[in-house]
Design a protein around this motif. Structure first.
Motif, PDB file in Angstrom:
ATOM      1  N   UNK A 261      10.066 -25.026 -58.187  1.00 52.49           N
ATOM      2  CA  UNK A 261       8.876 -25.099 -57.586  1.00 52.49           C
ATOM      3  C   UNK A 261       8.038 -25.791 -58.506  1.00 52.49           C
ATOM      4  N   UNK A 262       6.641 -25.768 -58.241  1.00 59.46           N
ATOM      5  CA  UNK A 262       5.627 -26.208 -59.269  1.00 59.46           C
ATOM      6  C   UNK A 262       5.255 -25.337 -60.244  1.00 59.46           C
ATOM      7  N   UNK A 263       5.970 -24.325 -60.586  1.00 53.59           N
ATOM      8  CA  UNK A 263       5.698 -23.429 -61.513  1.00 53.59           C
ATOM      9  C   UNK A 263       5.899 -23.691 -63.067  1.00 53.59           C
ATOM     10  N   UNK A 264       5.910 -22.824 -64.003  1.00 52.84           N
ATOM     11  CA  UNK A 264       5.963 -23.177 -65.543  1.00 52.84           C
ATOM     12  C   UNK A 264       7.514 -23.064 -65.877  1.00 52.84           C
ATOM     13  N   UNK A 265       8.256 -22.557 -65.047  1.00 52.60           N
ATOM     14  CA  UNK A 265       9.848 -22.406 -65.363  1.00 52.60           C
ATOM     15  C   UNK A 265      10.722 -23.541 -64.923  1.00 52.60           C
ATOM     16  N   UNK A 266      10.272 -24.665 -64.058  1.00 52.07           N
ATOM     17  CA  UNK A 266      11.170 -25.500 -63.474  1.00 52.07           C
ATOM     18  C   UNK A 266      12.037 -26.243 -64.453  1.00 52.07           C
ATOM     19  N   UNK A 272      18.764 -24.705 -67.789  1.00 50.36           N
ATOM     20  CA  UNK A 272      19.638 -23.514 -67.712  1.00 50.36           C
ATOM     21  C   UNK A 272      20.823 -24.024 -66.627  1.00 50.36           C
ATOM     22  N   UNK A 273      20.323 -24.431 -65.464  1.00 50.41           N
ATOM     23  CA  UNK A 273      21.375 -24.762 -64.643  1.00 50.41           C
ATOM     24  C   UNK A 273      22.402 -25.810 -65.262  1.00 50.41           C
ATOM     25  N   UNK A 274      21.804 -26.734 -65.936  1.00 55.46           N
ATOM     26  CA  UNK A 274      22.553 -27.843 -66.611  1.00 55.46           C
ATOM     27  C   UNK A 274      23.880 -27.085 -67.581  1.00 55.46           C
ATOM     28  N   UNK A 275      23.347 -26.207 -68.396  1.00 55.98           N
ATOM     29  CA  UNK A 275      24.335 -25.887 -69.384  1.00 55.98           C
ATOM     30  C   UNK A 275      25.291 -24.919 -68.712  1.00 55.98           C
ATOM     31  N   UNK A 276      25.009 -24.274 -67.541  1.00 51.63           N
ATOM     32  CA  UNK A 276      26.079 -23.456 -66.753  1.00 51.63           C
ATOM     33  C   UNK A 276      27.084 -24.475 -66.097  1.00 51.63           C
TER      34      UNK A 276
END
Length: 385
Positions: A261-266, A272-276
């Motif tokens: 979403x348009x928050x600070x953690x996108x 993180x998803x890529x590393x997983x």
């Protein structure tokens, strides 16, 4: 009052009925896939052909390439061989699969080796896989063999890994329609020993092969490609056949969905998803749920989407923008997860302050209630409470 009719019981169209009849009269295709020449595909095909014959199945050899390997030649035994078609070309005689004679003979099963072979000019079809297509159309079951380097989709990978340009290739769509795929496996060490022992190529080709295509590195990479292809094939077949039996992914191939979403953690979520995905050798999907169409995005939102797309390209991920319409965000996530057979979902903790459903703690529960076999990860932001 309208009646809800389950899709399995709806009336089929004439075209659908004709397609079902056509498929029921077609022959079935069994493929033996190997990582490299010499793994034993032809030997195994002939072994299985003898087993079929002992069971009373009418099986013949349409074409077998033994490469003068004595063990393979001996394996032919008393199997009936359909005479090959003789085709004169540039002052020489070439021998190709005799489609007309096989169809006239009409066996239950025919063995057709070297699926990726290019037929000599003057043949009915340009490629042997086209010959196999014709035999299947005639209702004859076919067993055939191919090495992983001949698949169209891995052409660039093979060229990069080995430096060899494979000119004879088979479309992936043809491989995908096989009713059964069997991996014939051998370790790189075993293959190199077979090569040295003269069981793969003639003596004058051994040294060159050991130093080029048959290096341990090349053979290991080809073996991994073959294993992945079989694993993906199994996964796709499970997904296609699961239907209403399973409410969620049931295959062995991990697929990760990152919800941004348009928050600070996108961007943190995506990385993180890529590393997983990288650790699990998984496919990566990035989802953004929007309130309205892309055309209505503000410049700030458009810039965010641009950044996400660039990261998706960098990480070889599929980027999805899904408009909510009248759905709740969790319903959109569930729909996308089911569509792509997702096995793991990543959500950002900071999104809780932006979506009321997440703030109430309902989105994770909703996803868990309405799916199965999907793991959900909440990634914390860097802010302190």
């Amino acid at each position: 009052m309208t009646e809800d009719i389950h899709p399995y019981f709806r009336k089929k169209t004439p075209d659908e009925l004709l397609e079902e009849i056509r498929e029921s009269t077609m022959g079935k295709l069994k493929l033996y896939i190997g990582a490299a020449p010499g793994v034993g595909k032809t030997y195994k095909m002939l072994q299985d052909a003898h087993d079929l014959k002992r069971e009373g199945i009418d099986v013949v050899i349409g074409y077998v390439e033994t490469h003068n390997r004595s063990e393979t030649e001996a394996q032919i035994g008393d199997l009936e061989q359909i005479p090959l078609m003789e085709i004169p070309y540039k002052g020489r005689i070439f021998y190709e699969l005799n489609i007309e004679e096989i169809i006239r003979r009409s066996p239950e099963v025919v063995v057709v080796d070297e699926l990726a072979h290019t037929n000599i000019r003057g043949s009915k079809n340009a490629k042997r896989y086209m010959d196999v297509d014709e035999l299947l159309e005639a209702g004859i079951h076919v067993v055939s063999a191919v090495n992983i380097q001949h698949l169209e989709s891995v052409h660039d990978i093979i060229q990069t890994l080995t430096g060899v340009t494979v000119r004879e290739r088979v479309p992936d769509r043809f491989i995908q329609k096989a009713d059964e795929v069997q991996l014939i496996d051998a370790s790189p060490e075993t293959l190199r020993k077979r090569l040295v022992d003269g069981k793969i190529y003639a003596s004058e080709k051994i040294e060159q092969s050991l130093e080029n295509f048959f290096t341990s590195t090349n053979l290991s990479a080809l073996r991994e490609l073959a294993l992945r292809e079989i694993a993906d094939d199994v996964d796709e077949r499970i997904e296609r056949s699961s239907g209403a039996l399973f409410d969620g992914p049931v295959g062995i191939h991990e697929k990760i969905l990152v919800c941004v979403h348009y928050g600070t953690t996108s961007e943190k979520l995506i990385r993180r998803g890529y590393r997983m995905a990288n650790r699990l050798n998984a496919e990566l999907y990035i989802l953004n749920v929007t309130d309205g169409p892309r055309e209505a995005f503000s410049p700030i939102k458009e810039e965010k989407v641009k950044q996400w797309k660039e990261l998706a390209e960098q990480f070889n991920a599929k980027f999805i923008i899904e408009e909510k319409n009248s759905r709740k965000p969790e319903v959109v996530i569930i729909d996308v997860a089911k569509r792509f057979f997702i096995t793991q979902i990543l959500l950002g903790q900071s999104a809780r302050t932006r979506w009321e459903e997440i703030k109430k703690g309902s989105i994770v529960n909703a996803i868990m209630r309405k799916t199965s076999n999907i793991d959900i990860h909440i990634v914390a932001d860097n802010r302190r409470n």
